[in-house]
Every structure is written in C-alpha cells, then in structure tokens.
Design a protein around this motif. Structure first.
Motif, PDB file in Angstrom:
ATOM      1  N   VAL A 229     -51.608   4.152 109.963  1.00 23.14           N
ATOM      2  CA  VAL A 229     -51.620   2.997 109.056  1.00 23.14           C
ATOM      3  C   VAL A 229     -50.326   2.203 109.220  1.00 23.14           C
ATOM      4  O   VAL A 229     -50.356   0.975 109.297  1.00 23.14           O
ATOM      5  N   LYS A 230     -49.188   2.887 109.311  1.00 26.07           N
ATOM      6  CA  LYS A 230     -47.905   2.194 109.514  1.00 26.07           C
ATOM      7  C   LYS A 230     -47.922   1.392 110.806  1.00 26.07           C
ATOM      8  O   LYS A 230     -47.484   0.238 110.843  1.00 26.07           O
ATOM      9  N   LYS A 231     -48.421   2.000 111.891  1.00 25.61           N
ATOM     10  CA  LYS A 231     -48.478   1.312 113.185  1.00 25.61           C
ATOM     11  C   LYS A 231     -49.406   0.110 113.133  1.00 25.61           C
ATOM     12  O   LYS A 231     -49.095  -0.951 113.683  1.00 25.61           O
ATOM     13  N   LEU A 232     -50.563   0.259 112.491  1.00 23.74           N
ATOM     14  CA  LEU A 232     -51.523  -0.843 112.413  1.00 23.74           C
ATOM     15  C   LEU A 232     -50.989  -1.975 111.537  1.00 23.74           C
ATOM     16  O   LEU A 232     -51.134  -3.147 111.887  1.00 23.74           O
ATOM     17  N   LYS A 233     -50.366  -1.640 110.426  1.00 22.75           N
ATOM     18  CA  LYS A 233     -49.792  -2.669 109.550  1.00 22.75           C
ATOM     19  C   LYS A 233     -48.703  -3.451 110.276  1.00 22.75           C
ATOM     20  O   LYS A 233     -48.574  -4.650 110.091  1.00 22.75           O
ATOM     21  N   ALA A 234     -47.937  -2.768 111.126  1.00 24.81           N
ATOM     22  CA  ALA A 234     -46.904  -3.437 111.917  1.00 24.81           C
ATOM     23  C   ALA A 234     -47.520  -4.468 112.859  1.00 24.81           C
ATOM     24  O   ALA A 234     -46.869  -5.449 113.227  1.00 24.81           O
ATOM     25  N   LYS A 235     -48.794  -4.262 113.237  1.00 20.37           N
ATOM     26  CA  LYS A 235     -49.514  -5.213 114.089  1.00 20.37           C
ATOM     27  C   LYS A 235     -50.234  -6.276 113.261  1.00 20.37           C
ATOM     28  O   LYS A 235     -50.944  -7.102 113.813  1.00 20.37           O
ATOM     29  N   GLY A 236     -50.097  -6.205 111.939  1.00 19.05           N
ATOM     30  CA  GLY A 236     -50.746  -7.182 111.081  1.00 19.05           C
ATOM     31  C   GLY A 236     -52.177  -6.834 110.712  1.00 19.05           C
ATOM     32  O   GLY A 236     -52.931  -7.683 110.232  1.00 19.05           O
ATOM     33  N   ILE A 237     -52.574  -5.591 110.914  1.00 19.67           N
ATOM     34  CA  ILE A 237     -53.937  -5.151 110.606  1.00 19.67           C
ATOM     35  C   ILE A 237     -53.939  -4.487 109.235  1.00 19.67           C
ATOM     36  O   ILE A 237     -53.109  -3.613 108.957  1.00 19.67           O
TER      37      ILE A 237
END
Length: 104
Positions: free
Chosen positions: A75-83
C-alpha cells in the motif's frame, strides 16, 4: 496526527461485503501462496513486483497478503505512485469468505 492513516485499511469482513461491486483486489503473496488459496477474482502481483502495477481509473484497489504485513508495505509503494490503495487487515489468515485454488 494520525488522520493520514485513516481509511488506509479495512477488515476482511468489510472487503467481503464490497465483493458484490467487484472491486480490484491485489494479492501480494508469492505465486505458490496464491495458488494455495485466494479470493475469487484477485490478481496475483507479488510484493517484489508491485511497483510495476499500473491502475486505470479512480477506484481504490484492495491489497491483501497472508497476515497484513506485506500488503501494508505494498500500500505504501502504491500510494507513492499515486494509486489509491487500501490494506486488508489480517490478510488471508483472517479471511472467512470464498476461496479459489488450494485443492491438491
């Protein structure tokens, strides 16, 4: 101070209630774990490959693993991509709904 985390996770029972609307569910466990039993309709994208995931549209994606630890990282990685990603607390260990796979 903690409002940043609000809405970033749901329980397995909350996800089960949402399955009728066919949300996007990503299972970040390894292939062999996924094959041993997963939520019907879930996509298998191991944590090591989650940064290559791309999302179309504004709908949130629900992220699950075995216990909730890898999915939290994803979730942290995806949020960093704006997802817009939401962690499923407790993972498959807490899941009581339908499961595909796992038959030997």
């Amino acid at each position: 101070m903690f409002s940043f985390f609000k809405g970033n996770s749901i329980t397995t029972s909350e996800l089960q209630a949402k399955l009728e609307t066919k949300p996007e569910v990503i299972d970040v466990r390894e292939k062999n774990e996924f094959a041993s039993g997963h939520i019907p309709g879930a996509k298998n994208i191991p944590l090591s490959k989650v940064t290559s995931y791309t999302k179309k549209g504004e709908e949130a994606v629900y992220v699950i693993c075995q216990s909730g630890m890898r999915s939290r990282q994803a979730v942290k990685k995806l949020k960093a991509k704006g997802i817009g990603a939401i962690n499923v607390k407790g993972g498959m260990s807490a899941w009581r709904g339908a499961v595909r796979g796992g038959k030997l």
